[in-house]
Design an enzyme around this catalytic site. Structure first.
Site, PDB file in Angstrom:
ATOM      1  N   SER A 148      -9.840   0.233   6.933  1.00  0.00           N
ATOM      2  CA  SER A 148      -9.235   0.321   5.603  1.00  0.00           C
ATOM      3  C   SER A 148      -8.625  -0.970   5.084  1.00  0.00           C
ATOM      4  O   SER A 148      -8.315  -1.078   3.899  1.00  0.00           O
ATOM      5  CB  SER A 148      -8.158   1.406   5.593  1.00  0.00           C
ATOM      6  OG  SER A 148      -8.752   2.675   5.642  1.00  0.00           O
ATOM      7  N   LYS A 205       0.856  -1.196   0.000  1.00  0.00           N
ATOM      8  CA  LYS A 205       0.000   0.000   0.000  1.00  0.00           C
ATOM      9  C   LYS A 205       0.888   1.242   0.000  1.00  0.00           C
ATOM     10  O   LYS A 205       1.894   1.297   0.710  1.00  0.00           O
ATOM     11  CB  LYS A 205      -0.910  -0.011   1.230  1.00  0.00           C
ATOM     12  CG  LYS A 205      -1.982   1.080   1.224  1.00  0.00           C
ATOM     13  CD  LYS A 205      -2.875   0.985   2.470  1.00  0.00           C
ATOM     14  CE  LYS A 205      -3.972   2.037   2.463  1.00  0.00           C
ATOM     15  NZ  LYS A 205      -4.796   1.995   3.697  1.00  0.00           N
ATOM     16  N   SER A 261      -9.747   2.573   2.808  1.00  0.00           N
ATOM     17  CA  SER A 261      -8.867   3.266   1.896  1.00  0.00           C
ATOM     18  C   SER A 261      -7.977   2.333   1.081  1.00  0.00           C
ATOM     19  O   SER A 261      -7.492   2.713   0.020  1.00  0.00           O
ATOM     20  CB  SER A 261      -7.970   4.219   2.686  1.00  0.00           C
ATOM     21  OG  SER A 261      -7.090   3.477   3.521  1.00  0.00           O
TER      22      SER A 261
END
Lengths: 99, 514, 511
Positions: free
Chosen positions: C180, C81, C156
């Site tokens: 997330s 990420k 997210s």
């Protein structure tokens, strides 16, 4: 609680150093009103007898020994800088401090 | 900038009572920074490093970086708190103080807010005139220093008029303890001297603890002076409320602390006497002109939005640790002063001279380095203070105690006269090297070769036959003229007593030879 | 061969690599090929470093050939990420303000995956600074849900979840501040774990809300998540909030998974009409399956969970407003100078105006407000008290049960743009995931099937007491085994074939 207004939002934007447009300020004022109304719910249960929690896992006294470790090289330190003179970061003039 | 109008100091004191508050920032000399393992430039070993060479990711506020507390800095802070007579928090936290400034890498400073490590203390401060004050301490808290800005393009190197600024983050994250006094009342005409003596005492304390280099010219010790005036209440009337205060920053020598407080009293008095009002603001001290100028007005822009630092955990000093540090405290400065005064055999006046010059530590270290107390006092309070005043700085920034001891030894051994020694000091202060190096380089040693002296004496006697005659007549004091001429010829590099001896000897000899 | 390799789980691939059956270079190339084939449609990646990945893979192959003993995931590719800083790879956190920034250091979890011999493929898309539940707030365009390219992949960490769901990477690193990792897992039919706060170092994770953020695994199976958590967890002296104690092996917990006698609490307040029918029905079917296999299902009450969102949307913006202050155009990232120049204050203001997206600005202003003089006690202070109350709810519940179960999120994947103009509706996505972040307890989301009404994935969330992450792996693995048995294969086998979608998307100009 208080009803947030555009003047306040402009002040907050200044504190947060974001040069918001008039339009953004207007838009945000309406949104923040709505959001604040929703989050003010916390006051219903946050009574004086309840202690606050700032760390989810309680720990204390986490210290480092006073032993020198790695540092960045000047090149690494400056590698992301929008502007530098090879040893220091360059910023434009600072006003409003002295008159 | 128009020069501020000042009221006469004595007149100001008649109308108003000065109230002062002092904030002293002490840079700790731990090996590493407060929150990173980067070397600490406030430790002499790392002082003067090239810009941005003492930075870890957290000192630059790089995304993703995290602070970790230096345990030694915490212990030092506790020791300092104890030395200030403070209570030590059973538990305290770090907090973020949020404001944007380019020298503040994260745009928040990790500090302490409502939970300082040390609180409620008192420091005994003694003034030149013998008055003793207990200065009340509100708190001492831990925080980090900011980086350094250099303004380029302006005529004076100050912010105003600069075209751009350069940022060096070496100093970012240097461990600081901020010591805050409560408002100090009752200083009256001594308020400026009290401010100076207080900072000097703090310096003595941190040096005796060994936790700071405490060199003011390097910014290891910095003082912000809060000054307010309140009108004198008429007899029998209740005290007037406190006046609006100003905070004078950038006061970086003992001398300027005293001057700045005095200046601010005079400036505020002039405004108030005319019916004006004082603006609550930060003012900047200008060493060169001896004046202050307004900075940022305090306003709601100073909304620092403190909140507990989520990246750090509470500091909970164990009672064992606190007692261990308390037991290891050095002698308190007041007791130490009393002891040294006796040991050194100084008169009250001599000792106060040292104290008020902020020179106790220097004299003590000079004595420890082998000088006699009298010599150490003489050099520090005399020539070095004069040199420092001429340069608007503190004597301690000019030479080290070891250098003064070396100089005293040279005088003691007869290698230097006092006059020569003064020249040597000037050389050392100018960075020409150690006293011995300056003596060699400037060829300042006393001429101890009798042959050279005799030659000069004979010449002087020959050129002043009338003096020679007087000496022969037994008027020994006439020898002074010859001695003067010889000293001049030797450019002062002669021991006057020895010259006198030789003059009398040669005069007698000349007589015998005639 | 290549297609087959990308469908292996990380554990399977690790075994094939260990046996010498497959090389890491082959495995890495297969995933790079897959990325080249489908990422135009999915847009899971912001940056792919194929060259360096292949070099790293070759180096691992050499070590293996030389007889070095390597860990179970050595040679396995991984997606990272973009919130985690990576030395030599751009790290933007999905923001324009960090465009092109190449950090001079690695985040601790990244360092650990490198040390385990894993092969970083690139950086995955995310909502800007992890603010969002749909990945639509990325400054670099949204990620598309591999199950339906018109729908959001969650947020997210939509990029990490989509990369794993689309077989572009066997596993990925994510971060979870309010859901997330878990909510994207729920909407993409994958597994996501938020470990106990402090289990995985936050060093090098670009901070959103420091007291809530936690890095964790994003995978297709519970075992893979366990193997990855075993790699990234552990004490890090660079993160003060890192838990110093050693952790038991999560992979071991998976291998011994058994729910007989396990007491599972169903949180009454999170089993309501507010949840989509298909989400609730799959959730209850999963609980029944567990019950049939020896678990005990108990209803528990968590009366303060309903205040969680309110507390969260005060604490998060407050901490974020401070954490994001460092983006000021001085040391890194974007600099925007106003026309005709300006003071440093004006440059900072212009940079932050241009560099932050609307959601980030919204939350910074909100957080600045919550912390400002006169409001602190009412807002931030009160929110911290709610945190205490939520923790007490957890304590009371865990006194009765071993783990808690909730649906992971109220709905299946919604359409792109559907909630973009209604921040409050968007915030409600996190209703079930936020309490764990407030209390620091661990949570896992495991797929439990497709909602009958829309054919989209649904996840179940399990929560355990702090430091009891192993319990999540136990119950998650047991349920996964039972479901896969029932289904006759993994849920993701039923996901659409992306190569045709890619064509369609390309024709529609989505790519």
């Amino acid at each position: 609680m208080s009803e947030i207004n555009a003047e306040q939002v402009a002040h907050l934007a200044n504190l947060a150093r974001i040069a918001l447009t008039e339009e953004e300020i207007e838009h945000l004022t309406a949104e923040l009103r709505q959001i604040m109304q929703a989050v003010e719910k916390v006051s219903e249960v946050a009574t004086p007898d309840v202690p606050p929690t700032s760390h989810p896992i309680p720990m204390q006294n986490v210290f480092r020994d006073d032993v020198v470790g790695d540092v960045l090289t000047v090149e690494q330190a400056l590698s992301g800088a929008p502007e530098s003179d090879g040893s220091r970061f360059v910023v434009s003039a600072i006003l409003g401090e002295e008159q | 900038m128009a020069r501020a109008e000042l009221m006469d100091f004595d007149e100001a004191l008649e109308l108003f009572e000065p109230v002062i508050g002092l904030e002293v920032h002490v840079e700790l000399n731990t090996r590493t920074k407060m929150f990173s393992a980067a070397p600490n430039p406030a430790n002499s070993e790392f002082h003067g490093a090239e810009p941005n060479t003492l930075v870890a990711p957290v000192d630059l506020g790089l995304p993703g970086s995290l602070p970790v507390v230096n345990g030694e800095a915490v212990r030092n802070s506790i020791s300092l708190g104890l030395a200030l007579g403070c209570g030590i928090a059973e538990s305290c936290r770090f907090a973020r103080k949020n404001y944007f400034y380019p020298d503040l890498a994260k745009n928040y400073q990790i500090s302490q807010y409502d939970e300082p490590i040390a609180f409620e203390g008192s420091v005994e401060v003694e003034l030149e005139n013998g008055r003793v004050f207990q200065v009340p301490i509100e708190r001492a808290h831990m925080e980090e220093d900011a980086g350094k800005l250099t303004h380029v393009g302006g005529s004076t190197g100050r912010i105003h008029g600069a075209e751009y600024s350069l940022v060096d983050y070496n100093r970012a994250g240097v461990p600081l303890v901020e010591i805050v006094t409560r408002p100090i009342f009752g200083g009256e005409a001594d308020a400026p001297a009290l401010a100076r003596a207080y900072v000097s005492t703090i310096r003595d304390i941190v040096i005796s603890l060994g936790i700071s280099e405490a060199r003011m010219e390097r910014g290891n010790l910095r003082c912000d002076a809060n000054v307010s005036l309140r009108p004198r209440a008429a007899a029998g009337e209740p005290a007037e409320p406190l006046g609006t205060r100003t905070e004078t920053k950038n006061v970086n020598s003992f001398r300027s602390i005293e001057r700045a407080v005095r200046h601010e009293i005079q400036r505020q008095a002039a405004i108030l006497a005319k019916g004006g009002t004082i603006t609550q603001e930060t003012r900047h001290w200008h060493e060169d002109t001896g004046t202050t100028s307004p900075g940022r007005p305090k306003s709601d822009a100073d909304d620092y939005r403190y909140f507990p630092e989520p990246d750090l955990l509470p500091v909970v000093p164990s009672r064992e640790l606190v007692e261990e540090l308390r037991a290891a405290l050095p002698e308190p400065p007041a007791a130490r002063r009393r002891r040294l005064k006796t040991e050194w055999g100084f008169t009250d006046l001599e000792f106060l001279d040292v104290l008020n010059g902020g020179l106790l530590v220097e004299v003590a270290e000079t004595v420890a380095a082998g000088a006699s107390p009298a010599a150490a006092r003489k050099w520090w309070t005399g020539e070095l203070t004069r040199l420092a005043n001429a340069r608007d700085t503190d004597a301690a920034s000019l030479v080290t105690p070891a250098e003064v001891a070396e100089l005293a030894a040279l005088v003691e051994a007869g290698t230097l006269t006092d006059r020569l020694a003064r020249q040597v000091l000037e050389g050392v202060a100018a960075g020409e090297g150690s006293p011995k190096q300056v003596v060699d380089a400037r060829r300042l040693a006393v001429v101890s070769d009798d042959g050279a002296l005799v030659a000069a004496i004979d010449e002087a006697l020959a050129s002043q036959p009338d003096v020679l005659a007087k000496i022969r007549d037994g008027k020994v004091q006439a020898a002074g003229a010859v001695i003067g001429a010889v000293m001049k010829a030797m450019q002062g590099k002669a021991d006057a007593a020895r010259v006198r001896e030789l003059v009398l000897e040669r005069a007698a000899g000349a007589d015998a030879g005639a | 061969m290549s297609e087959h390799l990308v469908r292996l789980t990380a554990a399977e691939l690790g075994e094939r690599l260990a046996s010498g059956d497959v090389s890491s270079v082959e495995a890495t190339r297969a995933h790079l090929d897959r990325i080249a084939a489908v990422d135009g449609a999915v847009h899971a990646f912001l940056h792919v470093d194929g060259e360096r990945a292949l070099e790293t893979a070759a180096a691992v192959d050499r070590r293996r050939t030389a007889g070095e003993s390597l860990g179970p995931l050595a040679g396995v590719p991984i997606a990272i990420k973009d919130v985690l800083v990576t030395e030599g790879m751009p790290s933007t956190a999905g923001s324009r303000i960090l465009e092109g920034w190449v950090p001079p250091y690695d985040a601790t979890p990244v360092r650990k995956v490198r040390e385990a011999g894993m092969i970083p493929l690139g950086k995955t898309n995310m909502d800007e600074f992890a603010m969002g539940s749909s990945t639509e707030h990325s400054a670099y365009g949204p990620t598309y849900n591999p199950w339906d390219l018109e729908r959001i992949p969650g947020g997210s960490g939509g990029g990490s979840a989509a990369s794993v769901a689309a077989f572009e990477a066997p596993l990925a690193l994510g971060s979870d501040t309010g859901g997330s990792i878990r909510q994207p897992a729920h909407v993409t039919g994958t597994v996501g774990v938020k470990p106990t706060y402090g289990a995985v170092s936050r060093y090098g994770s670009i901070a959103l809300a420091s007291s809530l953020d936690q890095v964790g695994p994003v995978t297709r199976t519970v075992l893979d998540a366990a193997l990855l958590q075993d790699v990234i967890a552990g004490h890090d002296p660079l993160d003060s909030t890192s838990i110093p104690e050693a952790w038991p092996s999560m992979a071991e917990a998976v291998r011994r998974a058994d729910v007989a006698g396990l007491r599972i609490g169903v949180v009454k307040q999170l089993d309501s009409d507010g949840f989509q029918a298909g989400v609730r029905s799959r959730f209850h079917e999963a609980l029944e399956l567990l019950e049939r296999n020896g678990a005990e299902i108990v209803e528990v009450s968590a009366p303060h969970f309903e205040y969680s969102i309110a507390a969260y949307y005060l604490i998060l913006p407050a901490e974020a407003s401070s954490n994001l202050a460092k983006f000021d155009s001085v040391r890194f990232g974007l600099r925007v100078t106003p026309e005709g120049g300006g003071t440093v204050e004006q440059v900072m203001g212009a940079t932050r105006e241009a560099g932050f997206g609307p959601e980030v600005k919204r939350r910074i202003i909100l957080g600045t407000y919550a912390l400002s003089a006169g409001y602190y006690d009412a807002y931030y202070g009160s929110a911290q008290k709610v945190r205490t109350l939520v923790q007490r709810d957890f304590d009371a519940a865990f006194a009765k049960v071993d783990v808690l179960a909730t649906p992971t999120a109220p709905t299946t994947a919604f359409k792109l743009g559907e909630k973009l103009d209604d921040p409050l509706a968007m915030y409600l996505n996190d209703v079930a995931t936020i309490p764990a972040n407030l209390a620091g307890v661990p949570g896992i989301s495991v797929p439990v099937g497709l909602a009958p009404e829309d054919g989209l994935p649904v996840g179940i969330q399990f929560l355990a007491p702090a430091r009891e992450d192993a319990r999540l792996y136990n119950v998650g693995a047991a349920l996964e085994r039972l479901l896969v048995e029932q289904w006759g294969g993994p849920l993701l086998d039923r996901a659409p074939d992306l190569s045709s979608h890619e064509m369609a998307a390309a024709e529609e100009g989505v790519v």
